[in-house]
Design a protein around this motif. Structure first.
Motif, PDB file in Angstrom:
ATOM      1  N   LEU A  24      -7.689  -5.049  -0.029  1.00 15.29           N
ATOM      2  CA  LEU A  24      -8.055  -4.306  -1.221  1.00 15.29           C
ATOM      3  C   LEU A  24      -9.478  -4.592  -1.677  1.00 15.29           C
ATOM      4  O   LEU A  24      -9.995  -3.919  -2.586  1.00 15.29           O
ATOM      5  N   SER A  67      -6.302   0.852   2.134  1.00 18.95           N
ATOM      6  CA  SER A  67      -7.246  -0.264   2.118  1.00 18.95           C
ATOM      7  C   SER A  67      -8.630   0.194   2.542  1.00 18.95           C
ATOM      8  O   SER A  67      -8.842   1.333   2.966  1.00 18.95           O
ATOM      9  N   PHE A  78      -4.363  -3.202 -10.769  1.00 22.35           N
ATOM     10  CA  PHE A  78      -5.466  -2.913  -9.855  1.00 22.35           C
ATOM     11  C   PHE A  78      -6.389  -1.851 -10.436  1.00 22.35           C
ATOM     12  O   PHE A  78      -7.592  -1.840 -10.159  1.00 22.35           O
ATOM     13  N   ALA A 126     -11.391  -1.494  -0.939  1.00 21.45           N
ATOM     14  CA  ALA A 126     -10.589  -0.268  -1.062  1.00 21.45           C
ATOM     15  C   ALA A 126     -11.316   0.691  -2.003  1.00 21.45           C
ATOM     16  O   ALA A 126     -10.927   0.902  -3.155  1.00 21.45           O
ATOM     17  N   VAL A 181       0.274  -2.018  -4.043  1.00 21.73           N
ATOM     18  CA  VAL A 181      -0.678  -2.165  -5.145  1.00 21.73           C
ATOM     19  C   VAL A 181       0.072  -2.141  -6.470  1.00 21.73           C
ATOM     20  O   VAL A 181       1.143  -1.527  -6.586  1.00 21.73           O
ATOM     21  N   THR A 230      -1.838   1.942  -1.911  1.00 26.85           N
ATOM     22  CA  THR A 230      -3.107   2.650  -1.776  1.00 26.85           C
ATOM     23  C   THR A 230      -3.642   2.351  -0.391  1.00 26.85           C
ATOM     24  O   THR A 230      -3.161   1.436   0.290  1.00 26.85           O
TER      25      THR A 230
END
Length: 342
Positions: A126, A120, A333, A129, A329, A118
């Motif tokens: 993250l 950031s 998450f 994010a 990721v 993904t």
């Protein structure tokens, strides 16, 4: 992070048939990575990211993935969220840039679908994010939604409301959950049944479409994500409740018909950034590792076709304000989004 989301509600959606990705009876949905190794990797995009102005970003990703894997890559754009969900779940697409809610739905359909990277936040981690889900009204109507020094969503009941798609995280799941909580509703089904909570319900099909529904006056209020590629902040703090958004003078379609129009954000909620997900049955682990290594590289983080500087005139899938980059990721998450259904 879970505190942001833990009291909201999920709504399920019906999937649509996929067209244009694979012919009937071709067996791609059951093909293994070994069987598909000589065919192009198919990378599919949501309607929002399928917009014409993001063609450079899509082409840049195509080249990066092709160079990393040694395979040809085919880009697939769409006009419906459910096409993406179905395609990645049944193996007709190998990779998908999709929202958190769409990913969760696809993973539920097929556990072989997993997030790989993904984007950031500005910190390069993250921790931030995030992007933002808005409920907004036209500037000329904002007085109806003022409450003291702030804004309230209470007056939206009985109005015409525009969502994005009932598979959208920030264009449906998050805002509908906030409405359900605020009004003590049973679930979000009450929001999509016209005449029950809203007088009329529209679906824009994309975040751009939902915003235009509002700005053209077809909806009294609308849900859509922050769209810095099309809007400037005319007043207030960026991405915060109370911010006034104004369509840029050179905004591309569909905003070319509403340039200069303004919308007041009466509710802003942070949302976890969207994943690029892979179907791990139709892609080998080696290929996935190659894609992850390439996408998380410094070269990609500095590629302005993908991460365009905030003040740049160039449109890109991601806006770079600091150290934005792709990061690996895991499925967990997105547990805070799953919490919305509890």
């Amino acid at each position: 992070m879970k505190k942001i989301f833990s009291k909201m509600i999920l709504v399920m959606v019906a999937a649509l048939a996929v067209t244009g990705l694979a012919g009937c009876g071709n067996g791609n949905g059951n093909a293994t990575a070994e069987q598909k190794k000589d065919s192009p990797l198919k990378v599919i995009f949501y309607p929002n990211e399928s917009a014409a102005e993001f063609e450079k970003s899509r082409d840049a990703l195509k080249d990066i993935i092709s160079d990393a894997t040694g395979r040809k890559v085919k880009i697939v754009t769409t006009t419906d969220y459910n096409i993406v969900i179905e395609s990645i779940a049944n193996g007709q697409a190998d990779l998908a840039l999709m929202g958190a809610e769409g990913y969760i739905q696809a993973h539920k359909k097929n556990p072989d679908v997993k997030p790989i990277v993904t984007n950031s936040g500005a910190s390069g981690t993250l921790e931030d994010a995030l992007y933002y889900s808005f409920i907004a009204v036209k500037e000329e109507n904002e007085k109806n939604y003022q409450s003291g020094d702030g804004y309230t969503i209470d007056p939206i009941k009985g109005k015409t409301f525009s969502f994005v798609s009932n598979s959208s995280t920030s264009g449906f799941k998050v805002p509908s959950s906030a409405i359900v909580k605020e009004f003590g509703l049973k679930d979000s089904d009450e929001l999509i049944n016209e005449g029950k909570f809203f007088d009329k319900v529209l679906f824009g099909g994309s975040h751009q479409g939902s915003a235009v529904n509002l700005l053209k006056g077809d909806a009294d209020a609308a849900a859509f994500m922050n769209l810095p590629q099309y809007f400037d902040v005319a007043d207030g703090e960026e991405n915060k409740t109370g911010m006034l958004y104004q369509v840029k003078d050179d905004a591309e379609a569909p905003f070319d018909t509403v340039r200069g129009e303004k919308a007041r954000v009466i509710l802003s909620t942070p949302v976890l950034n969207a994943p690029i997900a892979a179907n791990t049955k139709v892609m080998s682990q080696k290929e996935i590792d190659q894609v992850v290594e390439a996408l998380t590289s410094k070269e990609v983080a500095e590629n302005e076709d993908i991460f365009a500087p905030k003040d740049s005139d160039q449109a890109a899938l991601f806006v770079k304000e600091g150290d934005e980059r792709f990061l690996e990721v895991q499925d967990k998450f997105y547990d805070p989004i799953r919490e919305l259904s509890k």
